[in-house]
Design an enzyme around this catalytic site. Structure first.
Site, PDB file in Angstrom:
ATOM      1  NE  ARG A  47      52.014   6.771  41.835  1.00  0.00           N
ATOM      2  CZ  ARG A  47      52.689   7.883  42.126  1.00  0.00           C
ATOM      3  NH1 ARG A  47      52.085   8.900  42.706  1.00  0.00           N
ATOM      4  NH2 ARG A  47      53.958   7.979  41.829  1.00  0.00           N
ATOM      5  CD  GLU A  59      57.311  14.232  45.036  1.00  0.00           C
ATOM      6  OE1 GLU A  59      56.499  13.742  44.235  1.00  0.00           O
ATOM      7  OE2 GLU A  59      58.411  13.722  45.301  1.00  0.00           O
ATOM      8  NE  ARG A 114      55.563  13.711  49.091  1.00  0.00           N
ATOM      9  CZ  ARG A 114      55.357  12.831  48.127  1.00  0.00           C
ATOM     10  NH1 ARG A 114      54.229  12.869  47.420  1.00  0.00           N
ATOM     11  NH2 ARG A 114      56.242  11.906  47.824  1.00  0.00           N
ATOM     12  NE  ARG A 132      52.598  10.635  48.998  1.00  0.00           N
ATOM     13  CZ  ARG A 132      52.087  11.696  49.603  1.00  0.00           C
ATOM     14  NH1 ARG A 132      52.517  12.057  50.807  1.00  0.00           N
ATOM     15  NH2 ARG A 132      51.150  12.421  49.028  1.00  0.00           N
ATOM     16  CD  GLU A 172      56.024   9.881  39.898  1.00  0.00           C
ATOM     17  OE1 GLU A 172      55.532  10.944  40.322  1.00  0.00           O
ATOM     18  OE2 GLU A 172      56.850   9.216  40.538  1.00  0.00           O
ATOM     19  NE  ARG A 215      51.579   7.638  46.204  1.00  0.00           N
ATOM     20  CZ  ARG A 215      52.846   7.283  46.110  1.00  0.00           C
ATOM     21  NH1 ARG A 215      53.191   6.007  46.142  1.00  0.00           N
ATOM     22  NH2 ARG A 215      53.798   8.189  46.031  1.00  0.00           N
ATOM     23  CB  THR A 232      61.001   7.793  46.311  1.00  0.00           C
ATOM     24  OG1 THR A 232      59.986   8.190  45.392  1.00  0.00           O
ATOM     25  CG2 THR A 232      62.222   8.666  46.158  1.00  0.00           C
ATOM     26  CB  CYS A 256      59.876   7.894  41.384  1.00  0.00           C
ATOM     27  SG  CYS A 256      60.905   8.802  42.547  1.00  0.00           S
TER      28      CYS A 256
HETATM   29  P1  ADP Z   1      51.480  11.077  45.359  1.00  0.00           P
HETATM   30  O1  ADP Z   1      52.625  10.597  46.170  1.00  0.00           O
HETATM   31  O2  ADP Z   1      50.293  10.232  45.491  1.00  0.00           O
HETATM   32  O3  ADP Z   1      51.855  11.363  43.942  1.00  0.00           O
HETATM   33  P2  ADP Z   1      51.385  13.970  45.632  1.00  0.00           P
HETATM   34  O4  ADP Z   1      52.270  14.575  46.678  1.00  0.00           O
HETATM   35  O5  ADP Z   1      51.771  14.109  44.210  1.00  0.00           O
HETATM   36  O6  ADP Z   1      51.126  12.457  46.037  1.00  0.00           O
HETATM   37  O7  ADP Z   1      49.925  14.527  45.850  1.00  0.00           O
HETATM   38  C1  ADP Z   1      48.853  14.109  45.057  1.00  0.00           C
HETATM   39  C2  ADP Z   1      47.561  14.719  45.547  1.00  0.00           C
HETATM   40  O8  ADP Z   1      47.117  14.009  46.695  1.00  0.00           O
HETATM   41  C3  ADP Z   1      47.657  16.172  45.949  1.00  0.00           C
HETATM   42  O9  ADP Z   1      46.514  16.863  45.527  1.00  0.00           O
HETATM   43  C4  ADP Z   1      47.669  16.093  47.458  1.00  0.00           C
HETATM   44  O10 ADP Z   1      47.176  17.257  48.073  1.00  0.00           O
HETATM   45  C5  ADP Z   1      46.724  14.928  47.668  1.00  0.00           C
HETATM   46  N1  ADP Z   1      46.842  14.330  49.000  1.00  0.00           N
HETATM   47  C6  ADP Z   1      47.889  13.641  49.516  1.00  0.00           C
HETATM   48  N2  ADP Z   1      47.633  13.243  50.774  1.00  0.00           N
HETATM   49  C7  ADP Z   1      46.383  13.661  51.060  1.00  0.00           C
HETATM   50  C8  ADP Z   1      45.536  13.557  52.197  1.00  0.00           C
HETATM   51  N3  ADP Z   1      45.903  12.900  53.300  1.00  0.00           N
HETATM   52  N4  ADP Z   1      44.303  14.132  52.127  1.00  0.00           N
HETATM   53  C9  ADP Z   1      43.906  14.774  51.014  1.00  0.00           C
HETATM   54  N5  ADP Z   1      44.643  14.894  49.910  1.00  0.00           N
HETATM   55  C10 ADP Z   1      45.873  14.357  49.921  1.00  0.00           C
HETATM   56 MG    MG Z   2      52.689  12.814  42.821  1.00  0.00          MG
END
Ligand code: ADP
Ligand code: MG
Length: 398
Positions: A271, A356, A351, A322, A267, A168, A315, A313
């Site tokens: 995205r 997160e 994570r 990411r 956020e 993403r 980061t 953010c």
């Molecule tokens: P972001 O950095 O995109 O904001 P978050 O940590 O907030 O990521 O997670 C957003 C969603 O994406 C959550 O539901 C998380 O479980 C999902 N997610 C992240 N990586 C994966 C992955 N490799 N496979 C499936 N779902 C994922």
């Molecule tokens: Mg997030």
């Protein structure tokens, strides 16, 4: 810079045909201050704001916070920045209130608007350097380079460990303030602009936009549980004032098989997400690049010459990418010190299963690249690829 142009004029946007003109109320002009536009540092912060800042800082210093904000917001830096305001009228408090209220933050600071990265650079720059491991204050983020998408492989060809792969990026749309300053009418305007753009996507990317307002609880929860939709009520974002008018102007777009998704006004303004089962990072990345390129044909993203794509953010600055896997690594997970050691060596971030600030469920971790700034898109993907392959090697014991 781009945002300076908006200070003295109402915001005017052309619709997609370029014919109709739409005037947007300039809520960010409310605290307009010519002195602060010139970044003179002289106070336009109200005595009440200053008081809240001082009280918040004192109590933050007493906390046992391990955040980057705690590490770098020294008394000298605080005193230098506490009177300043950005061209949009944001103060230091607007950037650090989440970190003050949540001493358990990892970072603790958000850019209340794009100008914050300039006006409050004394606190942002060292935090950015620390988080993005070595991106010095004199460094410039490289030009966009997605590289050769066909050269990216599968991190787990046998399918033993990786459940799903996701890439993403965050994007901010030119002309709109970040979450704490955006008005309700701007949220709606941005949402409808994006609905029009997304409804035009071709081929595999073709899909439907689902606004959050009006979505049933059940549908929303199912989408969250399946990892397609952002969760609600993140206390770090809430105390950063990023959830105003929720759920207005927010929503999710996805194609029929939910492998390409776009979050609107969570956020960040956008995205852009590619997601699929298994470890085929190459296929996931290829779809991601296709999606970003298609959207960028119609929307101008905010980009800073030193910091790359601007995001709420710090980061997420730079590539704002990411790339993550959901992975089962029971042996390594039974020795968290070892897992953390490998993660640090390969610049990976760990994570929990729901993202997160969540815990791992059923031994499933979300592991992604930590650095996004100072390296190209292709290098970010390569760094994540090599890190995950190494992790799997250790898990296998080979
Ligand atoms: P972001 O950095 O995109 O904001 P978050 O940590 O907030 O990521 O997670 C957003 C969603 O994406 C959550 O539901 C998380 O479980 C999902 N997610 C992240 N990586 C994966 C992955 N490799 N496979 C499936 N779902 C994922
Ligand atoms: Mg997030």
């Amino acid at each position: 810079m781009y945002f300076r142009e908006f200070i003295n004029f109402p915001l005017v946007f052309r619709n997609r045909t370029g014919r109709g003109l739409l005037q947007i109320p300039v809520n960010m002009a409310k605290a307009k201050c010519h002195r602060c536009e010139e970044k003179c540092g002289k106070s336009k912060v109200t005595p009440e704001e200053l008081h809240r800042l001082e009280v918040g800082y004192k109590s933050f210093l007493r906390s046992d916070s391990k955040s980057l904000l705690r590490k770098y917001l020294t008394k000298d830096v605080f005193d230098k920045l506490k009177y300043k305001k950005t061209a949009f009228g944001s103060s230091l408090l607007d950037c650090v209130q989440s970190g003050f209220q949540n001493p358990d933050s990892n970072v603790g600071i958000y850019a209340a608007d794009a100008d914050s990265y300039v006006v409050f650079s004394d606190i942002f720059n060292p935090i950015i350097q620390d988080y993005h491991v070595g991106f010095k204050q004199t460094d410039n983020h490289p030009a966009l380079d997605f590289g050769c998408v066909d050269k990216v492989g599968n991190v787990d060809p046998k399918g033993d460990y990786v459940i799903s792969t996701r890439v993403r990026c965050g994007r901010s749309v030119e002309g709109y303030p970040f979450a704490p300053s955006i008005s309700q009418s701007q949220l709606w305007e941005l949402e409808s602009k994006m609905m029009a753009v997304l409804s035009d996507l071709p081929g595999e990317l073709k899909g439907t936009y689902y606004p959050l307002s009006g979505m049933t609880r059940e549908v929303q929860q199912n989408l969250i549980d399946d990892h397609f939709l952002f969760k609600e009520g993140d206390r770090f974002l809430q105390s950063a004032n990023a959830c105003r008018f929720w759920p207005e102007g927010r929503g999710i777009y996805h194609n029929a098989n939910k492998t390409f998704l776009v979050w609107v006004n969570e956020e960040d303004h956008l995205r852009i997400i590619s997601l699929q089962k298994g470890g085929d990072l190459g296929a996931t990345y290829k779809r991601f690049v296709m999606g970003v390129n298609e959207i960028e044909k119609k929307v101008r993203f905010m980009r800073h010459e030193r910091l790359g794509y601007l995001t709420f953010c710090p980061t997420n600055l730079g590539t704002a990418i990411r790339a993550s896997v959901h992975i089962k690594i029971p042996k390594l997970a039974s020795n968290m010190n070892k897992l953390n050691e490998i993660a640090e060596k390969y610049h990976l971030q760990i994570r929990g299963t729901s993202g997160e600030h969540t815990e791992a469920q059923g031994g499933v971790y979300d592991i992604s690249n930590k650095r996004r700034l100072g390296l190209t898109e292709y290098e970010v993907i390569q760094e994540m690829y090599h890190g995950i392959v190494e992790l799997i090697k250790h898990e296998r014991g080979s």
